[in-house]
Design an enzyme around this catalytic site. Structure first.
Site, PDB file in Angstrom:
ATOM      1  N   ASP A 141      -4.094   2.396  -4.887  1.00 43.04           N
ATOM      2  CA  ASP A 141      -2.720   2.421  -4.359  1.00 43.04           C
ATOM      3  C   ASP A 141      -2.334   1.130  -3.634  1.00 43.04           C
ATOM      4  O   ASP A 141      -1.429   1.120  -2.812  1.00 43.04           O
ATOM      5  CB  ASP A 141      -2.524   3.634  -3.434  1.00 43.04           C
ATOM      6  CG  ASP A 141      -3.026   3.403  -2.020  1.00 43.04           C
ATOM      7  OD1 ASP A 141      -4.010   2.653  -1.844  1.00 43.04           O
ATOM      8  OD2 ASP A 141      -2.425   3.980  -1.097  1.00 43.04           O
ATOM      9  N   GLU A 142      -3.014   0.038  -3.972  1.00 40.16           N
ATOM     10  CA  GLU A 142      -2.860  -1.160  -3.153  1.00 40.16           C
ATOM     11  C   GLU A 142      -2.931  -2.430  -3.996  1.00 40.16           C
ATOM     12  O   GLU A 142      -3.792  -2.548  -4.859  1.00 40.16           O
ATOM     13  CB  GLU A 142      -4.053  -1.128  -2.207  1.00 40.16           C
ATOM     14  CG  GLU A 142      -3.908  -1.844  -0.938  1.00 40.16           C
ATOM     15  CD  GLU A 142      -5.119  -1.503  -0.058  1.00 40.16           C
ATOM     16  OE1 GLU A 142      -5.546  -0.329  -0.005  1.00 40.16           O
ATOM     17  OE2 GLU A 142      -5.644  -2.428   0.543  1.00 40.16           O
ATOM     18  N   ASP A 199       0.857  -1.190   0.000  1.00 38.85           N
ATOM     19  CA  ASP A 199       0.000   0.000   0.000  1.00 38.85           C
ATOM     20  C   ASP A 199       0.896   1.243   0.000  1.00 38.85           C
ATOM     21  O   ASP A 199       1.808   1.365   0.818  1.00 38.85           O
ATOM     22  CB  ASP A 199      -0.922   0.000   1.225  1.00 38.85           C
ATOM     23  CG  ASP A 199      -1.939   1.129   1.170  1.00 38.85           C
ATOM     24  OD1 ASP A 199      -3.119   0.865   0.897  1.00 38.85           O
ATOM     25  OD2 ASP A 199      -1.552   2.295   1.398  1.00 38.85           O
TER      26      ASP A 199
END
Ligand code: TTP
Ligand code: MG
Ligand code: MG
Length: 350
Positions: A105-106, A7
């Site tokens: 974002d992960e 992340d």
């Protein structure tokens, strides 16, 4: 097992610092409102300097002023963050492990069959690669399933890397707040608090039939998660994500001619397999490992799907030259293609 969860740290704000280095070192808020009218709108994220004032995602922009009167503000630019995100995802995919993108974002990465020790070193390389080639920091949690890997990631933020293996899992989760478990929103949390349950360990010690009776299937799920029996898995879009080959060079080599020779041989082996399985490819990557076991990975996304040995070789040679630095001695070298598309009946298109 294991699963890694990557992340990005303060993602939207970090993207802004990337293109505006002058924003670094001072509170920065990325929000939904136009900079000229911040009476409405919310904070989408903020950098860690801003977090130290108590600013956080979801907070009304009108409240930010009360906490901090000197901060930079940017209106979110989704297209730009999507672009940075796809560079990150492409880099992670180029490692060739099954991967599931969880959000902008992960990503969750399935490192099944790999030891925790090796998983740590692979992930530490991923962190380094993202930092070096994109310029951003991330945190990676490694554990037995996706849910626990996410918890490890949260606990290690920012810029962290945390391994929670089988033997440390129960101790790790038991004193975390129940809200860390997926499926426990504010309403369920309040109901659990009312019966004296606030930590994950409290759920594990509770009577499962009571949980089932009061909370239905959610009660059962949280009981399983709290007792280490979660089984969330990485779900990939395609079974075969990439095709690669690598070789160890006995004693290592610093000779560019030797390494080019290896690249050509590997390109040919990869091509044979790509052809056998019937794929076109859009990505090519080269990995070299130096004498300190540090891996250097370079990759390129082609402008269109390719399907020839020549395309693998030419791109891999260019990537080799990008990856290698003077004096570097290489003990392992690999070539990989990714972003595969099955050929089935589509040959005429190309
Ligand atoms: P997160 O990964 O939850 O947060 P983050 O990357 O900003 O910070 P952290 O270091 O704690 O991971 O979310 C990713 C991005 O999603 C975030 O940068 C902005 C966006 N986002 C919103 O727009 N609204 C929200 O409420 C949240 C939580 C995130
Ligand atoms: Mg993040
Ligand atoms: Mg996130």
């Amino acid at each position: 097992m294991p699963v890694a969860l990557v992340d990005m740290d303060y993602f939207f704000a970090a993207c802004e610092e990337l293109r505006h280095p002058e924003f670094k070192g001072k509170p920065l808020v990325v929000g939904t409102a136009n900079p000229k009218d911040r009476s409405r709108g919310v904070v989408q994220t903020c950098n860690y300097e801003a977090r130290s004032f108590g600013i956080h995602s979801g907070m009304a922009l009108s409240d930010v002023m009360k906490l901090c009167n000197d901060y930079n503000y940017v209106e979110a630019d989704d297209a730009y963050y999507e672009d940075v995100s796809s560079q990150i995802m492409q880099l992670l995919k180029s490692y060739g492990y099954p991967m599931e993108q969880m959000s902008i974002d992960e990503a969750a990465i399935d490192l099944d069959g790999i030891s925790y020790e090796e998983a740590r070193s692979i992930c530490s390389n991923m962190k380094l690669e993202i930092k070096n080639s994109i310029g951003l920091k991330c945190t990676i949690g490694i554990s037995t399933t996706k849910t626990y890997a996410k918890m490890a990631c949260d606990a290690a933020k920012p810029d962290g890397l945390l391994v929670v293996d089988n033997s440390s899992l129960m101790e790790f989760i038991s004193d975390k707040p129940i809200t860390k478990l997926p499926g426990i929103g504010p309403k369920t949390a309040a109901k659990l608090n009312a019966i004296g349950i606030s930590k994950i360990g409290d759920i594990a010690r509770a009577n499962p039939s009571m949980l089932l009776g009061s909370f239905g299937s959610v009660g059962m799920e949280i009981y399983l998660m709290a007792t280490g029996k979660d089984n969330s898995k990485v779900i990939t879009k395609s079974e075969v994500l990439s095709i690669g080959r690598e070789r160890t060079i006995a004693g290592g080599s610093a000779s560019i001619m030797e390494l080019e020779k290896q690249i050509k041989a590997l390109a040919s082996e990869v091509w044979k397999e790509v052809e056998r399985q019937g794929y076109f490819f859009m990505g090519v990557s080269v990995k070299i490992r130096d004498m300190n076991f540090t891996e250097h990975i370079k990759n390129v996304k082609l402008s269109n799907y390719a399907g020839s040995e020549e395309a693998i070789e030419r791109n891999a040679l260019t990537l080799l030259h990008k990856a290698i630095r003077p004096g570097m001695r290489i003990r392992k070298i690999g070539v990989r293609v990714y972003e595969l598309m099955p050929k089935k009946g589509q040959k005429t298109l190309f």
